[in-house]
Motif scaffolding. Structure first.
Motif, mmCIF file in Angstrom:
data_model
loop_
_atom_site.group_PDB
_atom_site.id
_atom_site.type_symbol
_atom_site.label_atom_id
_atom_site.label_comp_id
_atom_site.label_asym_id
_atom_site.label_seq_id
_atom_site.Cartn_x
_atom_site.Cartn_y
_atom_site.Cartn_z
ATOM 1 N N LYS A 1 3.884 1.722 14.230
ATOM 2 C CA LYS A 1 3.682 0.275 14.146
ATOM 3 C C LYS A 1 3.722 -0.231 12.710
ATOM 4 C CE LYS A 1 -1.396 0.483 14.156
ATOM 5 N NZ LYS A 1 -2.633 0.039 14.859
ATOM 6 N N GLU A 2 3.496 0.687 11.739
ATOM 7 C CA GLU A 2 3.518 0.299 10.330
ATOM 8 C C GLU A 2 4.877 0.608 9.715
ATOM 9 O OE1 GLU A 2 1.052 -1.274 9.113
ATOM 10 O OE2 GLU A 2 -0.536 -0.841 10.556
ATOM 11 N N THR A 3 5.019 0.226 8.437
ATOM 12 C CA THR A 3 6.204 0.537 7.655
ATOM 13 C C THR A 3 5.783 1.424 6.484
ATOM 14 O OG1 THR A 3 7.249 -1.574 8.232
ATOM 15 C CG2 THR A 3 8.104 -0.414 6.298
ATOM 16 N N PHE A 4 6.486 2.511 6.278
ATOM 17 C CA PHE A 4 6.137 3.449 5.212
ATOM 18 C C PHE A 4 6.643 2.955 3.862
ATOM 19 C CE2 PHE A 4 5.976 5.984 9.049
ATOM 20 C CZ PHE A 4 4.836 6.752 8.860
ATOM 21 N N PRO A 5 5.862 3.243 2.799
ATOM 22 C CA PRO A 5 4.585 3.970 2.764
ATOM 23 C C PRO A 5 3.426 3.101 3.238
ATOM 24 C CG PRO A 5 5.191 3.259 0.561
ATOM 25 C CD PRO A 5 6.338 2.900 1.449
ATOM 26 N N ARG A 6 2.503 3.720 3.920
ATOM 27 C CA ARG A 6 1.291 3.045 4.381
ATOM 28 C C ARG A 6 0.100 3.979 4.204
ATOM 29 N NH1 ARG A 6 0.243 6.886 7.570
ATOM 30 N NH2 ARG A 6 1.086 7.141 9.652
ATOM 31 N N ASP B 1 2.131 11.223 4.287
ATOM 32 C CA ASP B 1 2.697 10.721 5.538
ATOM 33 C C ASP B 1 4.139 10.240 5.370
ATOM 34 O OD1 ASP B 1 0.086 11.220 6.215
ATOM 35 O OD2 ASP B 1 -0.169 9.403 7.400
ATOM 36 N N LYS B 2 4.404 9.542 4.258
ATOM 37 C CA LYS B 2 5.775 9.046 4.061
ATOM 38 C C LYS B 2 6.739 10.205 3.847
ATOM 39 C CE LYS B 2 5.928 8.397 -0.979
ATOM 40 N NZ LYS B 2 5.953 7.429 -2.098
#
Length: 484
Positions: free
Chosen positions: A83-88, A157-158
């Motif tokens: 649901k997010e956009t990297f980097p987060r 994570d990214k």
């Protein structure tokens, strides 16, 4: 007569032997068949439509992205949704233990983290016991490598998600799964997942990897309760503190079996975190609750004699941030179903003693990928096949969860056990520190402490500590305000 009796006894013995052998063979065959994906399934590879994926993974954190990486590397079609956009960001202690580092290296992610100065390997580390006994050693030299590495989740994570995309997974950022549950068509053997914006993806296997609170697992009924653990995080700017170690855990008596910790990142930056571990009465983390986290976190920075002096009066500390912890499969009775797997924090794959979950997320993600690839080759995605995934993660790390829970209960009831560990470290040095590090980072099971060569010295250490506290009346160093 004696010859006839002897022949009968021999025949009876042979019959018993054959029965035992047959039973053993049957057990072996059943066990072997239960640990393998069923062959000749209903959905061989050629039945997958061109617009569908072998796996749709909801959540591109460490577990989901690791699963996607190993699937895509083997030629599977993967949709990796987040649901997010990297980097987060993700609020976490940021420590990756050795088993996780091995998988990061296998994927080629560890090199990227090192090359970009995004990882700091722990060399000098240790812990402070409830009575203030301290040991900081150089376990890296004995282990042949660092037992843990500090990596900001923004970077970790990214890197994994982008590596999964690089090897062929389709990373779909900004894809938030809608309120309607994904639907499954038994005839085609396909899941349909719809976003809040109306976008859809189809896949043979649905992998739930959307974190500890797992909205998807909750609404689909696979998770029965909210997570009961919690952790905090605050970064401390490099050059503003007095810390000269890489990683230390502080076991404050009030919050046992929880603890706080300081981990060093690149550029002298620190992560100060606090873990509250579910234990004791329902809804409690020992003698405290989730509501006490802010007080404990901020209080430790200001008044804990060890932490406050290590951080120093001029430290630039960011505002505390918190995240939920689902430990030891809490609330998730099963991590598999027909055409479905639950992995990482969503499955509660966090150690119930340490609160560490990055390495287990990576290990579980890899186990999930291996199982999906086996099912893909066999064409069977039923529960009889997906359960192999649960067997694999149980063998890799899940078997240790029960002992971790017992360990947390023992530490809560008998803090002197931690004092005795520190006592033994002070007596023999890094050899004991190494054993502690190996157990706490999942390199060895918790039962390692039951081995005679470990348990016997620990028994003497407990006796020494009982004498020091109750007979010699050694001062509690936490109360006297001693420092590191």
């Amino acid at each position: 007569m004696e010859k006839i009796r002897a022949n009968r006894e021999a025949a009876a013995g042979a019959a018993i032997g054959l029965t035992v052998a047959a039973a053993a063979a049957t057990y072996y065959v059943i066990k072997r068949s239960n640990s393998r994906v069923r062959p000749n399934g209903k959905f061989p590879l050629e039945t997958l439509p061109n617009d569908a994926y072998d796996a749709v993974i909801v959540g591109a954190g460490p577990s989901g992205s690791t699963c996607a990486h190993f699937l895509a590397s083997a030629g599977a079609r993967v949709a990796l949704l987040d649901k997010e956009t990297f980097p987060r960001d993700k609020y976490c202690g940021d420590a990756v233990c050795t088993p996780g580092l091995n998988i990061l290296e296998e994927m080629g992610v560890l090199k990227e983290l090192v090359d970009n100065n995004e990882a700091h390997f722990a060399d000098s580390g240790g812990f402070v016991s409830p009575s203030g006994l301290t040991y900081i050693g150089q376990s890296k030299e004995r282990l042949g490598g660092a037992a843990a590495c500090a990596v900001k989740r923004t970077n970790l994570d990214k890197r994994i998600a982008w590596k999964a995309r690089h090897v062929g997974a389709e990373l779909k950022e900004g894809f938030e799964v809608g309120k309607e549950n994904p639907t499954f068509d038994k005839q085609t053997g396909l899941w349909m997942v719809k976003s809040t914006e109306g976008k859809t993806v189809k896949g043979r296997v649905l992998v739930i990897a959307d974190g500890a609170t797992s909205k998807l697992a909750m609404q689909m009924g696979y998770c029965t309760e909210p997570p009961k653990g919690v952790c905090s995080r605050a970064f401390i700017e490099g050059g503003t503190h007095n810390v000269d170690f890489d990683g230390v855990c502080f076991y404050q008596r009030e919050s046992l079996p929880g603890y706080s910790a300081i981990f060093r990142h690149p550029n002298d930056e620190l992560n100060f975190c606090y873990y509250l571990i579910p234990c004791g009465k329902d809804g409690m983390c020992g003698d405290v609750s989730e509501a006490d986290l802010k007080r404990l976190h901020e209080g430790a920075l200001k008044s804990d004699p060890f932490i406050s002096q290590a951080v120093g009066p001029n430290a630039k500390v960011e505002r505390m941030k918190a995240a939920a912890l689902r430990l030891g499969s809490q609330g998730v009775p099963s991590s598999y179903d027909d055409h479905l797997l639950i992995i990482g924090d969503a499955a509660g794959h966090i150690d119930p003693l340490t609160g560490e979950g990055i390495h287990t997320a990576l290990m579980g993600g890899k186990a999930a990928a291996q199982t999906i690839l086996d099912m893909r080759a066999a064409g069977d995605y039923s529960k009889l096949s997906t359960r192999i995934y649960e067997q694999r993660w149980m063998k890799a790390f899940g078997h240790d969860f029960a002992f971790s829970k017992k360990g947390a209960e023992l530490i809560y009831k008998y803090p002197i056990l931690l004092d005795a560990c520190a006592n033994e470290m002070q007596r023999v040095g890094d050899s004991m520190m190494t054993k502690w590090a190996e157990v706490m980072t999942n390199m060895r099971p918790k039962t390692y402490f039951l081995r005679p060569d470990v348990a016997i010295p620990m028994g003497f250490a407990i006796v020494r500590e009982l004498w020091a506290q109750n007979v010699s009346k050694r001062p509690d160093l936490y109360k006297t305000g001693s420092s590191l």
